[in-house]
Enzyme design. Structure first.
Site, PDB file in Angstrom:
ATOM      1  N   ASP A 153       0.844  -1.186   0.000  1.00 14.56           N
ATOM      2  CA  ASP A 153       0.000   0.000   0.000  1.00 14.56           C
ATOM      3  C   ASP A 153       0.885   1.243   0.000  1.00 14.56           C
ATOM      4  OD1 ASP A 153      -2.356   1.814   0.685  1.00 14.56           O
ATOM      5  OD2 ASP A 153      -3.306  -0.144   0.924  1.00 14.56           O
ATOM      6  N   HIS A 190      -3.741   5.979   3.304  1.00 14.77           N
ATOM      7  CA  HIS A 190      -4.522   4.799   2.915  1.00 14.77           C
ATOM      8  C   HIS A 190      -3.955   3.531   3.557  1.00 14.77           C
ATOM      9  CE1 HIS A 190      -6.027   1.705   0.017  1.00 14.77           C
ATOM     10  NE2 HIS A 190      -7.053   2.532  -0.120  1.00 14.77           N
ATOM     11  N   ASN A 195     -13.955  -0.621  -6.983  1.00 18.43           N
ATOM     12  CA  ASN A 195     -15.028   0.302  -6.604  1.00 18.43           C
ATOM     13  C   ASN A 195     -15.789   0.887  -7.778  1.00 18.43           C
ATOM     14  OD1 ASN A 195     -14.128  -0.069  -4.005  1.00 18.43           O
ATOM     15  ND2 ASN A 195     -12.945   1.820  -3.952  1.00 18.43           N
ATOM     16  N   SER A 209     -11.259  -1.295  -0.629  1.00 22.58           N
ATOM     17  CA  SER A 209      -9.968  -1.178   0.059  1.00 22.58           C
ATOM     18  C   SER A 209     -10.096  -1.447   1.551  1.00 22.58           C
ATOM     19  CB  SER A 209      -9.392   0.233  -0.122  1.00 22.58           C
ATOM     20  OG  SER A 209      -8.831   0.420  -1.375  1.00 22.58           O
TER      21      SER A 209
END
Length: 502
Positions: free
Chosen positions: A193, A233, A337, A433
């Site tokens: 990430d 994130h 998404n 996520s």
């Protein structure tokens, strides 16, 4: 929200999308003949501008990898990173004819070559090919597998203050699983990430600094630079997996396992193929137990086998995933998404790719995949939200991708409370996520309880133990397809942390 780290901006070099294309010396996996070909996205690589390439040797061994590396140098390129374990070479070149020249030079040793972005590289130029690194040790995790389950049924630490707000943990029965175990310190989860906040009070005890790695320097592993710079994130994802039970803030799904920051998101928010390859290979080299992948590989939302550049990059990532799985690493990934049906690619167009220059409306087919989530051996996770509100009922999140035979399991992903960088605090985020790290945490608990289980068995049991969830009313006007036991919304059901450790 986007599956990527939220700091995402389009590069200015829109003119990079023009004529040209990768040379494919081996046969790419063609889309079924009944389907239309995908829309070509040729990438121009003008003389004088440095572009990044991946090259796949015909056979994954050190000898052929060396042959490909030498061909890169003879063709005016620079070897940035060689991965002999998977027969992949990452190269830079400022020559427009590089793809054709290196294919001729490598001959039968080369399976495919492709440019990895539609814009020139922004990283600092690497050293010459002779000094490029060929990694045999790398990214996160230095510890061995667990040999027992560390019981916490009589834990002395009080409930963390914001645990009462974590409806998501209740929904997957993590709160009950913690009565059996909080996980083992011998289990390490790699968070591929944007980096993990190294001094967050809910993460610092579980962060394995020695095992953390930065892959955003052209796909070369580095022991420095793995902390977040432009995005929290990865910090949010890490908290869901393993925020410590310490009387502070929240609690993760597996609050005693260790975390490694595997940074694959650059400062502009992009995850290019060479970054992902580095992350997965490094996970295998360090014998990680689990990785979480809350992203899709840029610059294409879907990478198509019938496009030579895209095939080459996709093949490199596929090899890295497959090899690391053979080393014992199990991978969880967010489904995406876009609210799309991943089982029916011809039912929509990809209008968001390439996202590092100028997007085009693309026809795609079943040979086009969202990677890494649609690669073999990766657990694909859809997102649910609470419905009705303030209950533990659930329905598919409106943004979540779906697909019969594509989705493995579902997990909470809407308005999830977890750790953030600002003020070492906590915040709400939504997206697949946020769903995927719940599953990574459950896999970590399962590995803690069953240290000898290999990735295939972990996935098999994860799917079997998921709580069956029947098709619900259509989300965003799209009906659910399938049965209670396996459907396009929830796969084989809601992931179950309690069964994972029982």
């Amino acid at each position: 929200m986007n599956r990527h780290a939220p700091i995402r901006r389009l590069a200015e070099a829109a003119s990079a999308v023009a004529v040209g294309g990768a040379l494919l010396t081996g046969a790419a996996s063609a889309a079924p003949t009944a389907e239309p070909p995908s829309t070509p996205v040729p990438v121009a690589t003008p003389d004088g501008q440095v572009f990044s390439y991946v090259l796949n040797a015909k056979h994954a061994n050190p000898g052929q990898t060396r042959l490909v590396s030498r061909a890169v140098e003879r063709s005016g390129g620079t070897v940035v990173q060689a991965w002999p374990q998977i027969g992949v070479v990452v190269a830079h070149s400022d020559r427009s004819a590089f793809r054709a020249d290196v294919a001729r030079s490598a001959g039968k040793a080369l399976e495919s070559v492709g440019v990895t972005r539609t814009v020139p590289v922004s990283e600092v130029a690497p050293a010459t090919g002779s000094s490029a690194r060929s990694s045999v040790a790398g990214d996160a995790r230095t510890t061995r597998k667990a040999t027992d389950v560390e019981s916490t049924s009589s834990r002395p630490v009080p409930t963390d203050p914001r645990e009462v707000e974590q409806w998501d943990m209740q929904m997957i029965k993590a709160d009950h699983a913690h009565d059996i175990t909080d996980g083992s310190r011998k289990v390490l989860v790699g968070v591929l990430d944007s980096g993990i906040d190294a001094d967050h009070p809910d993460l610092v005890a579980n962060l394995d600094v020695r095992s953390s790695v930065n892959c955003t320097d052209s796909g070369r592993p580095s022991k420095t630079g793995w902390e977040p710079t432009t995005s929290d994130h990865g910090t949010h994802v890490a908290g869901t997996i393993a925020a410590a039970r310490n009387g502070v803030g929240i609690v993760g799904v597996a609050p005693k396992v260790r975390l490694a920051s595997v940074k694959v998101v650059n400062d502009d928010g992009f995850i290019y193929p060479e970054y992902a390859v580095c992350g997965f290979v490094e996970a295998g080299l360090k014998k990680m137990d689990v990785t979480n992948n809350s992203y899709f590989v840029d610059p294409f939302e879907f990478w198509c086998d019938d496009q030579p550049d895209q095939h080459a990059a996709k093949e490199a990532v596929r090899r890295a995933v497959t090899w690391s799985t053979k080393q014992g690493v199990v991978h969880a990934a967010a489904a995406g998404n876009s609210g799309k049906d991943l089982a029916n690619k011809t039912s929509f167009q990809d209008t968001a790719s390439p996202n590092d220059s100028t997007a085009v409306a693309r026809t795609i087919n079943s040979g086009c995949q969202d990677i890494p989530t649609e690669l073999d051996g990766v657990v694909t996770v859809s997102s649910v939200e609470r419905f009705p509100v303030d209950t533990l009922g659930s329905r598919l999140s409106s943004f979540s991708n779906r697909g019969l035979g594509v989705i493995d399991v579902a997990a909470p992903g809407s308005r999830i409370l977890s750790t953030v960088v600002a003020d070492n605090g906590y915040g709400l985020k939504s997206g697949t996520s946020m769903a995927s790290p719940h599953v990574a945490g459950v896999l970590a608990l399962m590995k803690s309880a069953h240290p000898t289980w290999k990735p295939a068995k972990l996935i098999e049991k994860l799917r079997q133990q998921a709580d069956d969830k029947a098709c619900s009313a259509a989300t965003a006007g799209v009906p659910c397809v399938g049965t209670t036991r396996n459907n396009s919304y929830f796969g084989e059901g809601m992931v179950d942390a309690l069964d994972a450790v029982s």
